[in-house]
Design a protein around this motif. Structure first.
Motif, PDB file in Angstrom:
ATOM      1  N   UNK A  98     -41.704 -18.524 -36.085  1.00  0.00           N
ATOM      2  CA  UNK A  98     -42.612 -19.394 -36.132  1.00  0.00           C
ATOM      3  C   UNK A  98     -42.424 -20.643 -37.072  1.00  0.00           C
ATOM      4  N   UNK A  99     -40.956 -20.324 -38.317  1.00  0.00           N
ATOM      5  CA  UNK A  99     -40.722 -21.154 -38.962  1.00  0.00           C
ATOM      6  C   UNK A  99     -39.524 -21.996 -38.393  1.00  0.00           C
ATOM      7  N   UNK A 100     -38.952 -21.306 -37.603  1.00  0.00           N
ATOM      8  CA  UNK A 100     -37.732 -22.411 -37.013  1.00  0.00           C
ATOM      9  C   UNK A 100     -38.352 -23.066 -36.045  1.00  0.00           C
ATOM     10  N   UNK A 101     -39.023 -22.771 -35.147  1.00  0.00           N
ATOM     11  CA  UNK A 101     -39.389 -23.476 -34.303  1.00  0.00           C
ATOM     12  C   UNK A 101     -40.379 -24.515 -34.513  1.00  0.00           C
ATOM     13  N   UNK A 102     -41.205 -24.317 -35.440  1.00  0.00           N
ATOM     14  CA  UNK A 102     -41.435 -25.359 -36.000  1.00  0.00           C
ATOM     15  C   UNK A 102     -40.771 -26.798 -36.982  1.00  0.00           C
ATOM     16  N   UNK A 143     -45.580 -28.968 -31.313  1.00  0.00           N
ATOM     17  CA  UNK A 143     -46.673 -27.920 -32.586  1.00  0.00           C
ATOM     18  C   UNK A 143     -47.654 -27.694 -31.632  1.00  0.00           C
ATOM     19  N   UNK A 144     -48.825 -28.471 -31.287  1.00  0.00           N
ATOM     20  CA  UNK A 144     -49.498 -27.517 -29.734  1.00  0.00           C
ATOM     21  C   UNK A 144     -49.144 -26.778 -28.630  1.00  0.00           C
ATOM     22  N   UNK A 159     -48.435 -21.037 -27.302  1.00  0.00           N
ATOM     23  CA  UNK A 159     -47.964 -19.523 -26.748  1.00  0.00           C
ATOM     24  C   UNK A 159     -48.793 -18.518 -27.542  1.00  0.00           C
ATOM     25  N   UNK A 160     -48.503 -19.438 -29.093  1.00  0.00           N
ATOM     26  CA  UNK A 160     -48.626 -18.157 -29.801  1.00  0.00           C
ATOM     27  C   UNK A 160     -50.118 -17.035 -29.969  1.00  0.00           C
ATOM     28  N   UNK A 161     -51.277 -17.860 -28.867  1.00  0.00           N
ATOM     29  CA  UNK A 161     -52.644 -17.554 -29.415  1.00  0.00           C
ATOM     30  C   UNK A 161     -52.309 -16.181 -27.584  1.00  0.00           C
ATOM     31  N   UNK A 164     -52.593 -15.041 -33.960  1.00  0.00           N
ATOM     32  CA  UNK A 164     -53.563 -15.721 -34.003  1.00  0.00           C
ATOM     33  C   UNK A 164     -53.577 -16.300 -35.272  1.00  0.00           C
ATOM     34  N   UNK A 165     -54.337 -17.020 -36.235  1.00  0.00           N
ATOM     35  CA  UNK A 165     -54.599 -17.159 -37.195  1.00  0.00           C
ATOM     36  C   UNK A 165     -54.677 -15.562 -37.681  1.00  0.00           C
TER      37      UNK A 165
END
Length: 207
Positions: A176-180, A187-188, A193-195, A200-201
């Motif tokens: 996730x850090x690498x993608x960000x 970002x959106x 995609x994560x959800x 989730x959070x």
């Protein structure tokens, strides 16, 4: 009118042997194929019939130059029959010896196993012990989940699974850090995609 019956393989063999015995001469295969029909053996069958005689040592063959010659003498058949007879006699003798050994072994095993009240009682007791042993094994299997060794193995497996889950969680956070960092403009889309995949959070390490 009934159709004439063809010769059997054994009859063909006998007829081809007669060619050799009557002449006591040497022949090429092509010569035998010409002579076979005169004895009721069609030329197409001569090769296979002669080869079967060679296989049984009733006909001899040898290569002289570029040609292969076949021959047979009445003494060849006599020698072959004597050899077969000797072998059968030897096999019969060995079989008789083996039969005597087996009878003696059977009689030896029977001694002490004669039917008696004591033997019947011993057999019944053995049967009861075997049945009891089977029942105990079934009861032991029912308590297998409570076996200390099994519980310890399950505990070790849980520890391994716990460590593996946290290791993969760490990998996900790293990804996730690498993608960000690599795709800040998406970002959106990344959060969506994560959800969708269940991240989730409240996604966190196992305690």
């Amino acid at each position: 009118m009934s159709k004439k019956r063809g010769l059997s393989l054994e009859e063909k063999r006998e007829q081809m042997l007669q060619i050799f015995y009557e002449s006591q001469d040497f022949y090429l295969l092509k010569e035998l194929e010409k002579m076979g029909p005169k004895k009721g053996v069609i030329s197409q069958s001569v090769k296979d019939v002669v080869q079967s005689l060679v296989d049984d040592d009733l006909v001899l063959k040898d290569k002289i130059g570029t040609s292969v010659y076949f021959w047979s003498l009445p003494s060849c058949a006599g020698n072959q029959l004597r050899n077969t007879s000797n072998k059968l006699e030897s096999d019969l003798s060995n079989s008789k010896k083996r039969y005597i050994e087996l009878v003696e072994q059977r009689d030896s095993l029977k001694r002490g196993r004669e039917d008696s009240e004591e033997r019947e009682a011993a057999l019944e007791e053995l049967k009861a012990v075997e049945l009891h042993h089977k029942k105990l094994k079934e009861e032991l299997a029912a308590y297998a989940d409570s076996d200390p060794a099994a519980l310890e193995a399950m505990k070790d497996a849980i520890d391994v699974a716990h460590s593996a889950a946290n290791r993969w969680t760490d990998n996900i956070f790293t990804l996730q850090q690498w993608c960000s960092t690599t795709f800040p403009q998406a970002k959106e889309q990344l959060e969506h995609m994560y959800r969708e995949v269940g991240i989730t959070e409240d996604f966190e390490y196992l305690q």
